[in-house]
Design an enzyme around this catalytic site. Structure first.
Site, PDB file in Angstrom:
ATOM      1  CG  ASP A 179     -57.920  17.774  58.460  1.00  0.00           C
ATOM      2  OD1 ASP A 179     -57.287  18.758  58.014  1.00  0.00           O
ATOM      3  OD2 ASP A 179     -58.232  17.669  59.652  1.00  0.00           O
ATOM      4  CG  ASN A 187     -56.609  13.470  58.686  1.00  0.00           C
ATOM      5  OD1 ASN A 187     -57.616  13.953  59.190  1.00  0.00           O
ATOM      6  ND2 ASN A 187     -55.396  13.874  59.012  1.00  0.00           N
ATOM      7  CG  ASP A 195     -53.027  15.384  60.554  1.00  0.00           C
ATOM      8  OD1 ASP A 195     -52.594  14.374  61.150  1.00  0.00           O
ATOM      9  OD2 ASP A 195     -53.929  16.106  61.024  1.00  0.00           O
ATOM     10  CE  LYS A 228     -61.779  21.350  58.696  1.00  0.00           C
ATOM     11  NZ  LYS A 228     -60.454  20.714  58.480  1.00  0.00           N
TER      12      LYS A 228
END
Length: 450
Positions: free
Chosen positions: A306, A292, A287, A157
């Site tokens: 994540d 995710n 989140d 990432k």
């Protein structure tokens, strides 16, 4: 993608000018009778089709703070935003503007060194995923690292250049645009929302912090029968690059196609994790984006991805929040009012209509935990009932929600919505009692259930 503060300021400035001219053009059309009846009578002149296209085009290129703010506004309840604003948020989230290869190379060299590719046997220059602050590339570790770590396939990432350095200016520019256009309803407390977004974005742009959170969750869930966490490749990670084990699984949006038993399995453990994060780990990944989570049909395990939005909560806050949830489970209106005031949702000076609307919404959200046996999320009216109370609260509330609840409620709302979409049947009350009975309050006491 604009990567400097000056270039990003230019893009926000050009967007403001474009919106202004677009609004002027729309106003002229309406004055001359050329606008449609709907747009003439209901919509702001800023919400023309041309202006919506301008916003989507610009924000999908800018990413970063604008998308984060949009997430925070939409999670409060998209039904209270105009359809046009909801359309902007949805379209921008779905667009993926990747960073050009030259910017990828520049960022990777700065973060991992000039010979960064030597750490990989293969590296795909085309990302397979993109989000608000970064994009993800698939790669294979070199032979030495494969032997050291026991795996070779990884996800890398990389943060968009300029996003972290431009958080404050981006949010200030977004605030000016929103205030200029008057697109948000009263009661959103935009200043407070932006202040919280600013803090959370700085967290999420720190990939070293995320790496620590990933490893912490890996330890917390090491013996969990359902959840798995990717393993970190620390020497190929930095402030703006995060390299971790590539995880196999199917996107959670496909879970609606699974059997009832599998959907119940997923929904039950997602709800379990939320309660454990709050009252056992006291550390939550906040989140709720479906991207995710992955579901591995072969192992029946849920993959967590994540960890940038992970955070802890103050013990005093958790104490009061648990007592609020227990009051809702017990259908105790007075206790709901008391603990809501202690938490800061209420001041004690609200009009009766506001107090009633707030307590009603708390009791609605507590329904899954107040229902003995299995709670059927496919046959519920909680979301509808809560939505009906929100306009009253937006109109009459005297204080913004507690800072902690922006991220916490984002996660809980996401878990509820996932269970609703899956029509999951979940033993919510049993899980709530089992997990919270082990929670120790600040004074050393515990809840005793009969």
């Amino acid at each position: 993608m604009p990567s400097t503060r000056v270039s990003r300021l230019f893009h926000y400035g050009s967007l403001a000018v474009g919106l202004g001219f677009g609004a002027l053009g729309e106003a002229t059309k309406r004055w001359s009778g050329l606008g449609s009846e709907t747009s003439s009578t209901q919509k702001s002149v800023f919400l023309s089709k041309a202006n919506i296209d301008r916003v989507v085009s610009k924000l999908s290129k800018m990413r970063g703070a604008a998308l984060k703010l949009g997430q925070m506004l939409s999670i409060q309840d998209s039904k209270n935003l105009s359809p046009e604003i909801s359309e902007v948020l949805q379209r921008v989230q779905n667009l993926a503007n990747y960073v050009p290869l030259a910017q990828v190379e520049k960022t990777m060299r700065r973060e991992l060194g000039l010979q960064w590719r030597e750490g990989f046997e293969e590296f795909s220059d085309t990302p397979f995923a993109a989000a608000s602050i970064g994009q993800v590339h698939e790669a294979q570790l070199n032979a030495q690292k494969k032997m050291e770590l026991g795996f070779g396939r990884v996800a890398v990432k990389m943060q968009y250049p300029g996003v972290a350095d431009s958080i404050d200016s981006d949010l200030n520019n977004m605030q000016s645009l929103l205030m200029m256009s008057k697109l948000l309803p009263r009661g959103m407390y935009l200043d407070n929302t932006i202040r919280v977004a600013r803090k959370e974005l700085h967290w999420e742009c720190d990939y070293e912090r995320e790496a620590q959170s990933m490893e912490k969750f890996g330890q917390l869930l090491a013996n969990d029968p359902v959840f798995v966490v990717p393993r970190l490749v620390s020497d190929l990670s930095s402030k703006m690059v995060l390299t971790a084990e590539f995880m196999e699984g199917t996107a959670m949006k496909k879970a609606e196609e699974y059997s009832q038993e599998v959907r119940d399995h997923i929904g039950t453990h997602i709800m379990r994790l939320c309660l454990q994060e709050l009252f056992e780990f006291e550390f939550m990944q906040t989140d709720p984006n479906w991207a995710n989570f992955l579901y591995n049909t072969a192992t029946r395990k849920i993959v967590l991805l994540d960890f940038g939005a992970s955070r802890s909560f103050d013990k005093a806050f958790l104490d009061k929040y648990l007592l609020t949830l227990k009051a809702a489970m017990d259908n105790d209106r007075e206790a709901c009012r008391h603990w809501s005031t202690e938490l800061g949702f209420l001041t004690g000076y609200e009009a009766d209509i506001m107090t009633k609307a707030h307590i009603d919404s708390v009791l609605e959200l507590g329904k899954p935990f107040a229902t003995s046996g299995i709670y059927d999320f496919g046959n519920q009216d909680v979301s509808k009932n809560v939505r009906s109370a929100i306009p009253v609260m937006l109109r009459h509330r005297l204080t913004p929600p507690p800072d902690e609840t922006y991220s916490l409620h984002r996660k809980l709302s996401g878990a509820f919505l996932l269970c609703i979409r899956l029509h999951a049947r979940v033993p919510c009350q049993d899980m709530f009692k089992s997990i919270t009975a082990k929670y120790t309050f600040s004074d050393g006491s515990q809840i005793k259930y009969i």
